[in-house]
Design a protein around this motif. Structure first.
Motif, PDB file in Angstrom:
ATOM      1  N   MET A 150      17.657 -27.714  75.396  1.00  0.00           N
ATOM      2  CA  MET A 150      18.527 -26.982  74.364  1.00  0.00           C
ATOM      3  C   MET A 150      18.408 -27.116  72.940  1.00  0.00           C
ATOM      4  O   MET A 150      18.849 -28.545  72.603  1.00  0.00           O
ATOM      5  N   THR A 151      18.426 -26.307  72.026  1.00  0.00           N
ATOM      6  CA  THR A 151      18.694 -26.682  70.452  1.00  0.00           C
ATOM      7  C   THR A 151      19.979 -26.780  70.706  1.00  0.00           C
ATOM      8  O   THR A 151      21.373 -25.678  70.778  1.00  0.00           O
ATOM      9  N   THR A 152      20.389 -27.337  68.994  1.00  0.00           N
ATOM     10  CA  THR A 152      21.903 -27.303  69.106  1.00  0.00           C
ATOM     11  C   THR A 152      22.664 -27.106  67.884  1.00  0.00           C
ATOM     12  O   THR A 152      23.455 -27.292  67.434  1.00  0.00           O
ATOM     13  N   THR A 153      21.258 -26.582  67.157  1.00  0.00           N
ATOM     14  CA  THR A 153      21.150 -25.870  65.702  1.00  0.00           C
ATOM     15  C   THR A 153      21.268 -24.857  65.983  1.00  0.00           C
ATOM     16  O   THR A 153      19.528 -23.934  65.931  1.00  0.00           O
ATOM     17  N   TYR A 154      20.772 -23.620  64.730  1.00  0.00           N
ATOM     18  CA  TYR A 154      20.675 -22.104  64.162  1.00  0.00           C
ATOM     19  C   TYR A 154      21.048 -22.007  63.349  1.00  0.00           C
ATOM     20  O   TYR A 154      22.073 -21.958  62.467  1.00  0.00           O
ATOM     21  N   SER A 155      20.019 -22.111  62.060  1.00  0.00           N
ATOM     22  CA  SER A 155      20.407 -21.728  60.573  1.00  0.00           C
ATOM     23  C   SER A 155      19.685 -20.596  60.713  1.00  0.00           C
ATOM     24  O   SER A 155      18.510 -20.630  60.544  1.00  0.00           O
ATOM     25  N   GLY A 156      19.744 -19.356  59.737  1.00  0.00           N
ATOM     26  CA  GLY A 156      18.808 -17.871  59.788  1.00  0.00           C
ATOM     27  C   GLY A 156      20.050 -16.323  60.091  1.00  0.00           C
ATOM     28  O   GLY A 156      20.601 -16.441  59.412  1.00  0.00           O
ATOM     29  N   PRO A 157      18.934 -15.654  60.723  1.00  0.00           N
ATOM     30  CA  PRO A 157      19.943 -13.549  59.937  1.00  0.00           C
ATOM     31  C   PRO A 157      20.347 -13.967  61.317  1.00  0.00           C
ATOM     32  O   PRO A 157      20.014 -14.166  62.209  1.00  0.00           O
ATOM     33  N   ALA A 158      21.738 -13.406  60.906  1.00  0.00           N
ATOM     34  CA  ALA A 158      22.817 -13.166  61.973  1.00  0.00           C
ATOM     35  C   ALA A 158      23.307 -11.818  61.787  1.00  0.00           C
ATOM     36  O   ALA A 158      23.266 -10.822  60.110  1.00  0.00           O
ATOM     37  N   ARG A 159      24.250 -10.771  62.540  1.00  0.00           N
ATOM     38  CA  ARG A 159      24.766  -9.875  62.156  1.00  0.00           C
ATOM     39  C   ARG A 159      26.077 -10.359  63.224  1.00  0.00           C
ATOM     40  O   ARG A 159      26.387 -10.517  64.410  1.00  0.00           O
ATOM     41  N   LEU A 160      27.111  -9.651  62.353  1.00  0.00           N
ATOM     42  CA  LEU A 160      28.842  -9.741  63.045  1.00  0.00           C
ATOM     43  C   LEU A 160      28.872  -7.780  63.804  1.00  0.00           C
ATOM     44  O   LEU A 160      28.465  -7.320  62.471  1.00  0.00           O
ATOM     45  N   ILE A 161      29.062  -8.457  64.732  1.00  0.00           N
ATOM     46  CA  ILE A 161      29.220  -7.200  65.669  1.00  0.00           C
ATOM     47  C   ILE A 161      30.789  -6.949  65.751  1.00  0.00           C
ATOM     48  O   ILE A 161      31.450  -7.647  66.582  1.00  0.00           O
ATOM     49  N   LEU A 162      31.542  -5.810  64.677  1.00  0.00           N
ATOM     50  CA  LEU A 162      32.918  -5.864  64.433  1.00  0.00           C
ATOM     51  C   LEU A 162      33.606  -4.737  65.578  1.00  0.00           C
ATOM     52  O   LEU A 162      32.775  -4.365  66.596  1.00  0.00           O
ATOM     53  N   GLN A 166      32.003  -9.712  68.493  1.00  0.00           N
ATOM     54  CA  GLN A 166      30.193 -10.887  68.604  1.00  0.00           C
ATOM     55  C   GLN A 166      29.772 -11.554  67.150  1.00  0.00           C
ATOM     56  O   GLN A 166      29.055 -10.272  66.429  1.00  0.00           O
ATOM     57  N   LEU A 167      29.138 -11.914  67.782  1.00  0.00           N
ATOM     58  CA  LEU A 167      27.479 -12.182  67.024  1.00  0.00           C
ATOM     59  C   LEU A 167      26.600 -12.210  67.602  1.00  0.00           C
ATOM     60  O   LEU A 167      26.484 -12.590  68.466  1.00  0.00           O
ATOM     61  N   GLU A 168      25.251 -11.636  66.706  1.00  0.00           N
ATOM     62  CA  GLU A 168      23.780 -11.229  67.224  1.00  0.00           C
ATOM     63  C   GLU A 168      23.197 -12.129  66.258  1.00  0.00           C
ATOM     64  O   GLU A 168      23.422 -12.379  65.159  1.00  0.00           O
ATOM     65  N   LEU A 169      21.993 -12.695  67.279  1.00  0.00           N
ATOM     66  CA  LEU A 169      21.333 -13.421  66.592  1.00  0.00           C
ATOM     67  C   LEU A 169      19.960 -13.189  67.102  1.00  0.00           C
ATOM     68  O   LEU A 169      20.089 -12.093  67.574  1.00  0.00           O
ATOM     69  N   PRO A 170      18.593 -13.104  66.519  1.00  0.00           N
ATOM     70  CA  PRO A 170      17.142 -12.103  66.383  1.00  0.00           C
ATOM     71  C   PRO A 170      17.084 -12.717  67.549  1.00  0.00           C
ATOM     72  O   PRO A 170      18.076 -13.594  69.219  1.00  0.00           O
ATOM     73  N   TYR A 171      16.225 -11.925  68.891  1.00  0.00           N
ATOM     74  CA  TYR A 171      15.673 -11.510  69.872  1.00  0.00           C
ATOM     75  C   TYR A 171      17.148 -11.402  71.544  1.00  0.00           C
ATOM     76  O   TYR A 171      17.052 -12.288  71.759  1.00  0.00           O
ATOM     77  N   ASP A 172      18.058 -10.778  70.333  1.00  0.00           N
ATOM     78  CA  ASP A 172      18.720 -10.019  71.401  1.00  0.00           C
ATOM     79  C   ASP A 172      19.903 -10.889  71.980  1.00  0.00           C
ATOM     80  O   ASP A 172      19.916 -11.185  73.074  1.00  0.00           O
ATOM     81  N   ARG A 173      20.185 -12.237  71.051  1.00  0.00           N
ATOM     82  CA  ARG A 173      21.162 -12.931  71.689  1.00  0.00           C
ATOM     83  C   ARG A 173      22.278 -12.599  71.426  1.00  0.00           C
ATOM     84  O   ARG A 173      22.265 -12.294  69.788  1.00  0.00           O
ATOM     85  N   GLU A 174      23.325 -13.116  71.931  1.00  0.00           N
ATOM     86  CA  GLU A 174      24.484 -12.935  71.124  1.00  0.00           C
ATOM     87  C   GLU A 174      25.727 -13.370  71.741  1.00  0.00           C
ATOM     88  O   GLU A 174      24.959 -14.585  73.031  1.00  0.00           O
ATOM     89  N   GLY A 175      27.269 -13.841  71.363  1.00  0.00           N
ATOM     90  CA  GLY A 175      27.194 -15.037  71.881  1.00  0.00           C
ATOM     91  C   GLY A 175      29.033 -14.055  70.795  1.00  0.00           C
ATOM     92  O   GLY A 175      28.741 -13.434  70.085  1.00  0.00           O
ATOM     93  N   THR A 176      30.212 -14.283  71.784  1.00  0.00           N
ATOM     94  CA  THR A 176      31.630 -14.294  71.173  1.00  0.00           C
ATOM     95  C   THR A 176      31.801 -15.022  69.687  1.00  0.00           C
ATOM     96  O   THR A 176      32.349 -16.552  70.347  1.00  0.00           O
ATOM     97  N   VAL A 177      32.518 -14.810  69.170  1.00  0.00           N
ATOM     98  CA  VAL A 177      33.122 -15.547  68.210  1.00  0.00           C
ATOM     99  C   VAL A 177      34.889 -15.570  68.027  1.00  0.00           C
ATOM    100  O   VAL A 177      34.821 -13.889  68.103  1.00  0.00           O
ATOM    101  N   THR A 178      35.037 -16.233  67.005  1.00  0.00           N
ATOM    102  CA  THR A 178      36.669 -15.800  66.218  1.00  0.00           C
ATOM    103  C   THR A 178      36.246 -16.232  65.175  1.00  0.00           C
ATOM    104  O   THR A 178      36.148 -17.310  64.810  1.00  0.00           O
ATOM    105  N   PRO A 201      29.109 -18.902  76.463  1.00  0.00           N
ATOM    106  CA  PRO A 201      27.177 -19.796  76.099  1.00  0.00           C
ATOM    107  C   PRO A 201      27.069 -20.136  75.432  1.00  0.00           C
ATOM    108  O   PRO A 201      27.373 -19.179  73.795  1.00  0.00           O
ATOM    109  N   VAL A 202      26.529 -20.728  75.092  1.00  0.00           N
ATOM    110  CA  VAL A 202      25.959 -20.856  73.413  1.00  0.00           C
ATOM    111  C   VAL A 202      25.029 -19.721  73.155  1.00  0.00           C
ATOM    112  O   VAL A 202      24.077 -19.858  74.236  1.00  0.00           O
ATOM    113  N   PRO A 203      24.709 -19.245  72.150  1.00  0.00           N
ATOM    114  CA  PRO A 203      23.254 -17.961  72.005  1.00  0.00           C
ATOM    115  C   PRO A 203      22.255 -18.372  71.445  1.00  0.00           C
ATOM    116  O   PRO A 203      21.395 -17.486  71.325  1.00  0.00           O
ATOM    117  N   PHE A 204      21.751 -19.783  70.697  1.00  0.00           N
ATOM    118  CA  PHE A 204      21.038 -20.660  70.244  1.00  0.00           C
ATOM    119  C   PHE A 204      20.369 -21.677  70.875  1.00  0.00           C
ATOM    120  O   PHE A 204      20.689 -22.038  71.961  1.00  0.00           O
TER     121      PHE A 204
END
Length: 94
Positions: A1-13, A58-70, A91-94
């Motif tokens: 499992m990857t422990t870091t991610y750095s790259g494009p993302a979108r916040l979905i309000l 929601q935080l959306e990462l590439p390849y349809d990966r999403e996670g819930t954030v505060t 769950p960790v989305p990356f």
């Protein structure tokens, strides 16, 4: 499992609005506590995000990966940029 991610993302309000930017995320696995979080730098400083502080979005990462954030904090970097602190849940989305 990857422990870091750095790259494009979108916040979905909550209202469905999307804010594009760059995320820098990592897992927190200290003292038996698992979790994840990091920062998000939007392409444009969003005024509507202040209303979302403290609520889950929601935080959306590439390849349809999403996670819930505060949103746990925001600070200005420059006159036109902000850095948003995020704490993930679920769950960790990356």
């Amino acid at each position: 499992m990857t422990t870091t991610y750095s790259g494009p993302a979108r916040l979905i309000l909550v209202d469905g609005a999307c804010i594009s930017g760059m995320a820098s995320l990592n897992t927190n696995q200290r003292g038996g506590v698992n979790g994840w979080g990091g920062t998000f730098r939007p392409d444009k400083a969003p005024s509507e995000l202040r209303e979302e502080a403290g609520g889950e979005i929601q935080l959306e990462l590439p390849y349809d990966r999403e996670g819930t954030v505060t949103v746990t904090g925001m600070r200005k970097l420059l006159a036109t940029q902000v850095l948003i602190s995020l704490t993930g849940s679920g769950p960790v989305p990356f």
